[in-house]
Design an enzyme around this catalytic site. Sequence first.
Site, mmCIF file in Angstrom:
data_model
loop_
_atom_site.group_PDB
_atom_site.id
_atom_site.type_symbol
_atom_site.label_atom_id
_atom_site.label_comp_id
_atom_site.label_asym_id
_atom_site.label_seq_id
_atom_site.Cartn_x
_atom_site.Cartn_y
_atom_site.Cartn_z
ATOM 1 N N ASP A 85 87.801 17.993 64.853
ATOM 2 C CA ASP A 85 88.063 16.585 65.146
ATOM 3 C C ASP A 85 89.389 16.116 64.571
ATOM 4 O OD1 ASP A 85 85.644 16.583 66.399
ATOM 5 O OD2 ASP A 85 84.708 15.042 65.134
ATOM 6 N N SER B 96 74.542 23.804 60.264
ATOM 7 C CA SER B 96 74.538 22.862 59.151
ATOM 8 C C SER B 96 75.901 22.735 58.479
ATOM 9 C CB SER B 96 73.440 23.280 58.165
ATOM 10 O OG SER B 96 73.132 22.234 57.301
ATOM 11 N N LYS C 95 72.432 21.497 64.096
ATOM 12 C CA LYS C 95 71.584 20.953 63.040
ATOM 13 C C LYS C 95 72.374 19.893 62.279
ATOM 14 C CE LYS C 95 69.493 21.073 58.839
ATOM 15 N NZ LYS C 95 70.033 20.824 57.497
#
Length: 433
Positions: A321, A310, A335
Amino acid sequence: MRPSILAFVPLALVAGAAKTTLAATPLAEFKDSPKVVIDEAWQIIDQEYVDGDFNHVDWQAVRQELLGREYSSQEAAYTALRSALRRLDDPYTRFLSPTEYADLTDQTSGEISGIGVQLERNDQSGVVLVTSVTPGSPAEQSGIVVGDRILLVDGQSTERLTAEGVLQQLRGSEGSQVTLTVSRDSGASRTVILTRALMDLPTVEYSQKTVGDRSIGYIRLIEFNAHAAAQMSAAIRSLSDAGVEGFVLDLRGNPGGLLMASIDIGRMWLQHGAIVRTLDRSSNDETISANRTALTDLPLTVLVDGRSASSSEILTGALRDNNRATVVGTPTYGKALVQSLHGLNDGSGLTVTVAHYYTPNGTDISRRGITPDVAIALSDRQRRELFSNPALLGTEADTQYLRAAEVLEQTILASERQPEAGASRLGRVTPAE
């Protein structure tokens, strides 16, 4: 032996509401009835749940069914509500009893009223031992130290209780008293009376370490509670002032917590770039980005495992990224949902999935997680040994940490070879095996 730490289902929580606008049925109609909480919970789901089709369930019919029954007790109503929520096939949309709701709000608030100890039950002797004492806490002020045995709590023996069960007894309202009988080094027992106090839960642990001949900072983030960002800021600043050349950020075993905490912490490591994108059932698409408030641009390696979930995945995805960090370890939990936490009329609660989230590159990590740049796993035995004794994490006994430190050292070397690039713009480093 394992320290007893209150854990919760992996969540990225946004602030919920203590009160909800009820449109269909006035609460007065069900005054003093278990149906009050049922209707309150039903309407929160109706208004906020991420799937407007409710998993192909006729949600209006569910309401009529629930309110058409008679309930012999509040617990009977809770059971019916839990059964109805299971029809959504979403483990993160769940009803919380008053005790469960209080535990979760304590956990996410980062504060708890107690005496300031962590406990574990010794597997061999069966006794409950103090494993840590919070500085300045009621426990420290009363002379309790690590290694003391907790024999009685308010006259009740701890012999048949788990460490978590004893901790539950030690918690209570701020200013209330609890009586402990303790012993030390097999000596005579003594009885002390302590007054419970409100204390911050430590969620960030950090230390300065050496890899090769380089000084690095090791930061372990246990969960994303309301104090996590402040504690992370203090850790980064302290280690930077100590002259470290890079950081290992350990998110292993971190189940998540508050969404905003992951965003605030992401902004400490990222000067610019997206952190997370969320999408709710009305197709409201929001991208939350860094805001040029980074505290450091030193090289960074992130450690993750299958229990990094999460909010941990939000932070990991943002750093990866944006080419800010190299990710080391094993694939994360997977999740990609955001919950809202609500308090209900009788002190119970509800977590409701309200949005999907995506990493900055638009990746949906549901059920597959984030695959590390550098894979290194622990055996079952290694995992048991490390996580049953967290003091071993980030040491020579921790092979995943050693690999992360090696990767960080190579990133530091790369930054020295390309000083004009800047450490935060070098991208991920995948060393040769």
